[in-house]
Motif scaffolding. Structure first.
Motif, PDB file in Angstrom:
ATOM      1  N   ALA A   1     -20.796 -19.747  36.228  1.00 38.01           N
ATOM      2  CA  ALA A   1     -20.047 -20.501  35.256  1.00 38.01           C
ATOM      3  C   ALA A   1     -18.656 -19.704  35.116  1.00 38.01           C
ATOM      4  N   LEU A   2     -18.396 -18.496  34.985  1.00 38.33           N
ATOM      5  CA  LEU A   2     -17.138 -17.978  34.939  1.00 38.33           C
ATOM      6  C   LEU A   2     -16.290 -17.906  36.245  1.00 38.33           C
ATOM      7  N   ARG A   3     -17.006 -17.850  37.550  1.00 42.98           N
ATOM      8  CA  ARG A   3     -16.272 -17.915  38.658  1.00 42.98           C
ATOM      9  C   ARG A   3     -15.444 -19.152  38.946  1.00 42.98           C
ATOM     10  N   ALA A   4     -15.792 -20.275  38.154  1.00 46.22           N
ATOM     11  CA  ALA A   4     -15.143 -21.576  38.187  1.00 46.22           C
ATOM     12  C   ALA A   4     -13.722 -21.518  37.735  1.00 46.22           C
ATOM     13  N   VAL A   5     -13.401 -20.610  36.563  1.00 40.69           N
ATOM     14  CA  VAL A   5     -12.280 -20.414  35.706  1.00 40.69           C
ATOM     15  C   VAL A   5     -11.637 -19.204  36.001  1.00 40.69           C
ATOM     16  N   MET A   6     -12.215 -18.237  36.537  1.00 40.99           N
ATOM     17  CA  MET A   6     -11.503 -17.219  36.441  1.00 40.99           C
ATOM     18  C   MET A   6     -12.055 -16.139  37.746  1.00 40.99           C
ATOM     19  N   ASP A   7     -11.514 -15.036  38.013  1.00 40.49           N
ATOM     20  CA  ASP A   7     -11.671 -14.165  39.055  1.00 40.49           C
ATOM     21  C   ASP A   7     -12.833 -13.113  38.590  1.00 40.49           C
ATOM     22  N   VAL A   8     -13.789 -13.491  38.136  1.00 41.90           N
ATOM     23  CA  VAL A   8     -14.735 -12.415  37.495  1.00 41.90           C
ATOM     24  C   VAL A   8     -15.203 -11.570  38.287  1.00 41.90           C
ATOM     25  N   GLU A   9     -15.687 -11.535  39.533  1.00 41.54           N
ATOM     26  CA  GLU A   9     -16.067 -10.632  40.345  1.00 41.54           C
ATOM     27  C   GLU A   9     -15.236  -9.486  40.656  1.00 41.54           C
ATOM     28  N   ASP A  10     -13.896  -9.906  40.632  1.00 40.31           N
ATOM     29  CA  ASP A  10     -12.958  -8.942  40.791  1.00 40.31           C
ATOM     30  C   ASP A  10     -12.938  -7.906  39.614  1.00 40.31           C
ATOM     31  N   ALA A  11     -12.897  -8.583  38.473  1.00 36.78           N
ATOM     32  CA  ALA A  11     -13.091  -7.754  37.232  1.00 36.78           C
ATOM     33  C   ALA A  11     -13.969  -7.133  37.110  1.00 36.78           C
ATOM     34  N   LEU A  12     -15.119  -7.253  37.364  1.00 34.71           N
ATOM     35  CA  LEU A  12     -16.623  -6.628  37.328  1.00 34.71           C
ATOM     36  C   LEU A  12     -16.403  -5.182  38.324  1.00 34.71           C
ATOM     37  N   ALA A  13     -15.629  -5.567  39.280  1.00 37.75           N
ATOM     38  CA  ALA A  13     -15.630  -4.610  40.401  1.00 37.75           C
ATOM     39  C   ALA A  13     -14.559  -3.382  39.914  1.00 37.75           C
ATOM     40  N   ASP A  14     -13.914  -3.696  39.256  1.00 35.64           N
ATOM     41  CA  ASP A  14     -12.713  -2.791  38.410  1.00 35.64           C
ATOM     42  C   ASP A  14     -13.017  -2.417  36.988  1.00 35.64           C
ATOM     43  N   ALA A  15     -14.032  -2.511  36.630  1.00 33.69           N
ATOM     44  CA  ALA A  15     -14.458  -2.516  35.020  1.00 33.69           C
ATOM     45  C   ALA A  15     -14.476  -1.013  34.847  1.00 33.69           C
ATOM     46  N   PRO A  16     -14.172  -0.799  33.347  1.00 31.33           N
ATOM     47  CA  PRO A  16     -14.156   0.814  33.018  1.00 31.33           C
ATOM     48  C   PRO A  16     -15.801   1.103  33.326  1.00 31.33           C
ATOM     49  N   ALA A  17     -15.738   2.624  33.542  1.00 33.36           N
ATOM     50  CA  ALA A  17     -17.194   3.160  33.854  1.00 33.36           C
ATOM     51  C   ALA A  17     -18.109   3.104  32.440  1.00 33.36           C
ATOM     52  N   GLY A  18     -19.280   2.700  32.539  1.00 30.04           N
ATOM     53  CA  GLY A  18     -20.163   2.519  31.575  1.00 30.04           C
ATOM     54  C   GLY A  18     -20.230   1.270  30.918  1.00 30.04           C
ATOM     55  N   VAL A  19     -19.144   0.169  31.129  1.00 33.99           N
ATOM     56  CA  VAL A  19     -19.175  -1.062  30.296  1.00 33.99           C
ATOM     57  C   VAL A  19     -20.474  -1.698  30.898  1.00 33.99           C
ATOM     58  N   PRO A  20     -21.310  -2.311  30.070  1.00 33.31           N
ATOM     59  CA  PRO A  20     -22.631  -2.993  30.290  1.00 33.31           C
ATOM     60  C   PRO A  20     -22.223  -4.272  30.746  1.00 33.31           C
ATOM     61  N   MET A  21     -23.000  -4.880  31.784  1.00 34.42           N
ATOM     62  CA  MET A  21     -22.838  -6.263  32.402  1.00 34.42           C
ATOM     63  C   MET A  21     -22.612  -7.405  31.397  1.00 34.42           C
ATOM     64  N   ILE A  22     -23.657  -7.489  30.359  1.00 36.52           N
ATOM     65  CA  ILE A  22     -23.626  -8.535  29.545  1.00 36.52           C
ATOM     66  C   ILE A  22     -22.545  -8.427  28.429  1.00 36.52           C
ATOM     67  N   ASP A  23     -21.932  -7.080  28.091  1.00 35.37           N
ATOM     68  CA  ASP A  23     -20.831  -7.271  27.231  1.00 35.37           C
ATOM     69  C   ASP A  23     -19.494  -7.685  28.078  1.00 35.37           C
ATOM     70  N   ALA A  24     -19.413  -7.188  29.288  1.00 37.38           N
ATOM     71  CA  ALA A  24     -18.380  -7.689  30.253  1.00 37.38           C
ATOM     72  C   ALA A  24     -18.471  -9.075  30.263  1.00 37.38           C
ATOM     73  N   LEU A  25     -19.599  -9.935  30.726  1.00 32.87           N
ATOM     74  CA  LEU A  25     -19.512 -11.252  30.843  1.00 32.87           C
ATOM     75  C   LEU A  25     -19.264 -11.976  29.551  1.00 32.87           C
ATOM     76  N   ASP A  26     -19.638 -11.499  28.364  1.00 33.14           N
ATOM     77  CA  ASP A  26     -19.414 -12.041  27.069  1.00 33.14           C
ATOM     78  C   ASP A  26     -17.810 -11.961  26.693  1.00 33.14           C
ATOM     79  N   ALA A  27     -17.250 -10.724  27.007  1.00 34.00           N
ATOM     80  CA  ALA A  27     -15.822 -10.603  26.776  1.00 34.00           C
ATOM     81  C   ALA A  27     -15.017 -11.853  27.525  1.00 34.00           C
ATOM     82  N   CYS A  28     -15.522 -12.044  28.832  1.00 30.45           N
ATOM     83  CA  CYS A  28     -14.993 -12.923  29.671  1.00 30.45           C
ATOM     84  C   CYS A  28     -14.808 -14.238  29.178  1.00 30.45           C
ATOM     85  N   ALA A  29     -16.263 -14.439  28.563  1.00 29.51           N
ATOM     86  CA  ALA A  29     -16.448 -16.081  28.035  1.00 29.51           C
ATOM     87  C   ALA A  29     -15.512 -16.166  26.809  1.00 29.51           C
TER      88      ALA A  29
END
Length: 225
Positions: free
Chosen positions: A165-193
């Motif tokens: 769903a996020l891939r359709a509106v933003m480059d979410v995977e690039d953001a996840l690859a460069d995410a700060p160390a320790g940030v959980p996937m759930i919270d990263a995706l919720d922040a993107c939403a």
């Protein structure tokens, strides 16, 4: 035009700064750092802002109603009444809430865990609160706005659906690859939403639930996506 989506986590706040399709994930320890992120027009934050003095917020009830058909009504925690912000003791919080509400209602332990974050946000917003900081809810974004997300977050299927769903509106995977160390996937995706919702607010295309009321400090009691 850039916007910021924000989700709370155990070490502070996860931010997602969105500009066009480019999104950058940020580790923001305090609300002051959230509000200080430069050059953003709207901040969409997954945290109660307007707080009732004496009962359940209409926006919480309406959000649960919208999410019920997706089996996600329980993802909306009832916001505590404002009196609860006066304490960090759960027993006292329950007593304060029961005294303020008719019929008497006490916050769940899960809701009470948010009180420090709600208080820090409430204090930081000041009087009057800035219009650019708006309450959002990621499940309304994923289930109702972006659509195509039938499964719960944190599950394998739910995670893949949210990524799609996020891939359709933003480059979410690039953001996840460069995410700060320790940030959980759930919270990263919720922040993107939340950032997607903030972009809709900036564009004037957002939807919201609420009864049009503000609380005693002038904060709107509404949830947007």
């Amino acid at each position: 035009m850039a916007v910021l989506g924000v989700d709370g986590w155990q070490l502070g706040w996860v931010g997602a700064r969105l500009e066009g399709r480019a999104v950058q994930l940020l580790d923001l320890p305090t609300v002051a750092e959230v509000l200080a992120v430069p050059d953003v027009d709207v901040i969409g934050i997954d945290m109660p802002i307007g707080l009732s003095e004496d009962g359940v917020r209409a926006c919480d009830e309406l959000a649960r109603h919208r999410l019920r058909e997706f089996g996600a009504a329980s993802s909306v925690f009832p916001a505590p009444v404002r009196a609860v912000l006066a304490t960090d003791d759960y027993a006292e919080a329950r007593a304060l809430s029961r005294a303020a509400t008719t019929p008497p209602r006490a916050p769940s332990a899960q809701t009470f865990q948010l009180v420090r974050s709600i208080r820090s946000l409430d204090d930081a917003l000041g009087d009057p609160p800035p219009d650019r900081v708006v309450e959002v809810h990621p499940e309304l974004a994923f289930r109702v706005g972006l659509g195509g997300v039938p499964d719960r977050k944190g599950t394998a299927r739910g995670t893949v659906q949210r990524l799609a769903a996020l891939r359709a509106v933003m480059d979410v995977e690039d953001a996840l690859a460069d995410a700060p160390a320790g940030v959980p996937m759930i919270d990263a995706l919720d922040a993107c939403a939340a950032a997607w919702s903030a972009q809709r607010l900036a564009d004037g295309t957002a939807e919201s639930v609420g009864d049009g009321t503000t609380d005693s400090r002038g904060r709107p009691m509404r949830i947007c996506w």
